[in-house]
Write a protein that holds these residues in place. Structure first.
Motif, PDB file in Angstrom:
ATOM      1  N   SER A 192       5.920   4.739   6.650  1.00 37.74           N
ATOM      2  CA  SER A 192       5.121   4.293   7.792  1.00 37.74           C
ATOM      3  C   SER A 192       4.053   5.319   8.153  1.00 37.74           C
ATOM      4  O   SER A 192       4.163   6.501   7.814  1.00 37.74           O
ATOM      5  CB  SER A 192       6.027   4.076   9.014  1.00 37.74           C
ATOM      6  OG  SER A 192       7.070   3.178   8.724  1.00 37.74           O
ATOM      7  N   GLU A 193       3.059   4.837   8.892  1.00 38.41           N
ATOM      8  CA  GLU A 193       2.036   5.723   9.455  1.00 38.41           C
ATOM      9  C   GLU A 193       1.825   5.363  10.922  1.00 38.41           C
ATOM     10  O   GLU A 193       2.169   4.251  11.349  1.00 38.41           O
ATOM     11  CB  GLU A 193       0.727   5.600   8.669  1.00 38.41           C
ATOM     12  CG  GLU A 193       0.835   6.112   7.234  1.00 38.41           C
ATOM     13  CD  GLU A 193      -0.501   6.227   6.544  1.00 38.41           C
ATOM     14  OE1 GLU A 193      -1.547   6.108   7.232  1.00 38.41           O
ATOM     15  OE2 GLU A 193      -0.510   6.441   5.320  1.00 38.41           O
ATOM     16  N   ASP A 207       1.411   1.680  12.845  1.00 35.95           N
ATOM     17  CA  ASP A 207       2.037   0.568  12.128  1.00 35.95           C
ATOM     18  C   ASP A 207       2.989  -0.204  13.030  1.00 35.95           C
ATOM     19  O   ASP A 207       3.621   0.365  13.930  1.00 35.95           O
ATOM     20  CB  ASP A 207       2.858   1.066  10.938  1.00 35.95           C
ATOM     21  CG  ASP A 207       2.025   1.575   9.782  1.00 35.95           C
ATOM     22  OD1 ASP A 207       0.787   1.594   9.902  1.00 35.95           O
ATOM     23  OD2 ASP A 207       2.631   1.963   8.765  1.00 35.95           O
ATOM     24  N   VAL A 208       3.126  -1.493  12.755  1.00 36.04           N
ATOM     25  CA  VAL A 208       4.304  -2.226  13.208  1.00 36.04           C
ATOM     26  C   VAL A 208       5.402  -1.899  12.206  1.00 36.04           C
ATOM     27  O   VAL A 208       5.214  -2.072  10.991  1.00 36.04           O
ATOM     28  CB  VAL A 208       4.055  -3.741  13.268  1.00 36.04           C
ATOM     29  CG1 VAL A 208       5.344  -4.480  13.616  1.00 36.04           C
ATOM     30  CG2 VAL A 208       2.965  -4.065  14.261  1.00 36.04           C
ATOM     31  N   VAL A 209       6.535  -1.411  12.691  1.00 38.26           N
ATOM     32  CA  VAL A 209       7.597  -0.928  11.820  1.00 38.26           C
ATOM     33  C   VAL A 209       8.841  -1.792  12.012  1.00 38.26           C
ATOM     34  O   VAL A 209       9.292  -2.004  13.148  1.00 38.26           O
ATOM     35  CB  VAL A 209       7.928   0.548  12.097  1.00 38.26           C
ATOM     36  CG1 VAL A 209       9.008   1.046  11.129  1.00 38.26           C
ATOM     37  CG2 VAL A 209       6.677   1.412  11.986  1.00 38.26           C
ATOM     38  N   ARG A 247      -3.763  -5.216  10.418  1.00 37.70           N
ATOM     39  CA  ARG A 247      -2.927  -4.040  10.677  1.00 37.70           C
ATOM     40  C   ARG A 247      -1.954  -3.848   9.527  1.00 37.70           C
ATOM     41  O   ARG A 247      -1.698  -4.770   8.733  1.00 37.70           O
ATOM     42  CB  ARG A 247      -2.148  -4.225  11.980  1.00 37.70           C
ATOM     43  CG  ARG A 247      -1.109  -5.343  11.915  1.00 37.70           C
ATOM     44  CD  ARG A 247      -0.512  -5.660  13.261  1.00 37.70           C
ATOM     45  NE  ARG A 247       0.366  -6.820  13.176  1.00 37.70           N
ATOM     46  CZ  ARG A 247       0.807  -7.515  14.224  1.00 37.70           C
ATOM     47  NH1 ARG A 247       0.438  -7.158  15.448  1.00 37.70           N
ATOM     48  NH2 ARG A 247       1.605  -8.554  14.053  1.00 37.70           N
ATOM     49  N   ALA A 248      -1.400  -2.653   9.457  1.00 38.00           N
ATOM     50  CA  ALA A 248      -0.358  -2.352   8.474  1.00 38.00           C
ATOM     51  C   ALA A 248       1.015  -2.601   9.091  1.00 38.00           C
ATOM     52  O   ALA A 248       1.228  -2.369  10.289  1.00 38.00           O
ATOM     53  CB  ALA A 248      -0.465  -0.909   8.006  1.00 38.00           C
ATOM     54  N   VAL A 249       1.923  -3.079   8.260  1.00 37.98           N
ATOM     55  CA  VAL A 249       3.305  -3.328   8.659  1.00 37.98           C
ATOM     56  C   VAL A 249       4.202  -2.662   7.633  1.00 37.98           C
ATOM     57  O   VAL A 249       3.995  -2.816   6.416  1.00 37.98           O
ATOM     58  CB  VAL A 249       3.615  -4.842   8.714  1.00 37.98           C
ATOM     59  CG1 VAL A 249       5.077  -5.082   9.091  1.00 37.98           C
ATOM     60  CG2 VAL A 249       2.684  -5.557   9.685  1.00 37.98           C
ATOM     61  N   ILE A 307       0.804  -1.216   0.000  1.00 37.74           N
ATOM     62  CA  ILE A 307       0.000   0.000   0.000  1.00 37.74           C
ATOM     63  C   ILE A 307       0.844   1.277   0.000  1.00 37.74           C
ATOM     64  O   ILE A 307       0.302   2.381  -0.097  1.00 37.74           O
ATOM     65  CB  ILE A 307      -1.001  -0.006   1.165  1.00 37.74           C
ATOM     66  CG1 ILE A 307      -0.314  -0.251   2.512  1.00 37.74           C
ATOM     67  CG2 ILE A 307      -2.057  -1.087   0.932  1.00 37.74           C
ATOM     68  CD1 ILE A 307      -1.265  -0.242   3.705  1.00 37.74           C
ATOM     69  N   ALA A 308       2.173   1.113   0.100  1.00 36.85           N
ATOM     70  CA  ALA A 308       3.083   2.254  -0.039  1.00 36.85           C
ATOM     71  C   ALA A 308       4.486   1.706  -0.248  1.00 36.85           C
ATOM     72  O   ALA A 308       4.797   0.587   0.174  1.00 36.85           O
ATOM     73  CB  ALA A 308       3.043   3.173   1.174  1.00 36.85           C
ATOM     74  N   GLN A 309       5.321   2.508  -0.911  1.00 38.67           N
ATOM     75  CA  GLN A 309       6.715   2.137  -1.132  1.00 38.67           C
ATOM     76  C   GLN A 309       7.592   3.376  -1.049  1.00 38.67           C
ATOM     77  O   GLN A 309       7.141   4.491  -1.332  1.00 38.67           O
ATOM     78  CB  GLN A 309       6.930   1.510  -2.508  1.00 38.67           C
ATOM     79  CG  GLN A 309       6.344   0.142  -2.704  1.00 38.67           C
ATOM     80  CD  GLN A 309       6.809  -0.476  -4.010  1.00 38.67           C
ATOM     81  OE1 GLN A 309       7.988  -0.766  -4.199  1.00 38.67           O
ATOM     82  NE2 GLN A 309       5.866  -0.687  -4.927  1.00 38.67           N
TER      83      GLN A 309
END
Length: 266
Positions: A181-182, A185-187, A144-146, A107-109
């Motif tokens: 990241s947002e 997020d798990v980063v 969730r987003a990672v 969803i993002a790069q």
């Protein structure tokens, strides 16, 4: 979610590496030292840098892509130089690759350089160009987003000590991670950093809220027996939320490179 990070050593041990990666089947694979030679169909070419001569798996990016057909494959070149087919020069790109399971949305790069910039004609003088790549994905299993960002840190011929250039590449790596990241997020930040455990690089990331897992789990080395020089650490994996870590392992068997795979389960 299973995340693997590995310096692939130019595919030197590809006969062991490819079956291992295929059987391990990570959701996200972060590879450093990846060769991509679209102008050649050869399996092997030779890297020459003075007295340093090394066999290189000419189309290693293609090889890993074939081993992981259910993954989106992304190649991020740091430089294009020359490998050799006996006395014939062959243009060849060198850099990072990221593989993400197709069922996991990207969803993002973010992609860019942590040291110098793209070298279009030759690999350049040491310390050479180094880059980073980050992806933000959605983990449906955990809802969730990672975000995962990896780099191959610069190689200084004088060693792995702290330098202003390494401090700057750490700041750039952190900036790339923040770009992709947002909040919430798990980063994950990982890679072959080419620094020692007590380095300024790891201190900077710790100050930013990351927990380093290699030393934090008491791992004694991230290098395989293929590595004959002093120093047993180069590769690191960090997370912003340690409670999200299900397990973390450094794989010493099988040996698939002169580095060991780092495997994180969230």
């Amino acid at each position: 979610m299973k995340i693997m990070c590995l310096n692939a050593w130019g595919g030197k041990l590809y006969e062991k590496l490819l079956p291992y990666v295929k059987a391990s089947d990570p959701d996200v694979l972060c590879l450093q030292e990846v060769i991509h030679s679209p102008a050649s169909e050869k399996d092997w070419l030779t890297y020459r840098d003075g007295d340093h001569v090394l066999a290189q798996r000419a189309n290693f990016f293609r090889d890993v892509s074939h081993a992981l057909p259910d993954h989106v494959a992304i190649f991020c070149p740091a430089a294009q130089g020359v490998l050799w087919d006996e006395n014939q020069p062959v243009p060849s790109q060198w850099g990072l690759a990221t593989f993400v399971r197709r069922s996991i949305p990207i969803i993002a790069q973010v992609q860019g350089f942590v040291h110098k910039g793209f070298s279009p004609v030759g690999y350049g003088d040491h310390p050479r160009s180094r880059n980073a790549h980050g992806v933000r994905v959605y983990d449906y299993a955990a809802e969730r987003a990672v975000s995962i960002t990896h780099m191959h840190g610069l190689r200084d011929l004088n060693g792995k000590m702290d330098t202003p250039e390494r401090a700057e590449q750490a700041r750039r790596l952190l900036n790339f991670s923040r770009q992709v990241s947002e909040p919430g997020d798990v980063v994950v930040v990982c890679g072959d950093f080419n620094v020692e455990p007590g380095s300024e690089t790891l201190a900077l990331l710790a100050d930013a809220g990351f927990k380093e897992l290699v030393m934090g789990r008491g791992i004694e080395s991230t290098r395989s027996t293929q590595y004959k020089k002093p120093g047993r650490f180069a590769d690191y994996m960090l997370v912003n939320r340690e409670e999200a870590v299900q397990s973390f392992d450094v794989i010493h068997d099988p040996e698939v490179s002169d580095h060991c795979p780092l495997v994180l389960r969230l």
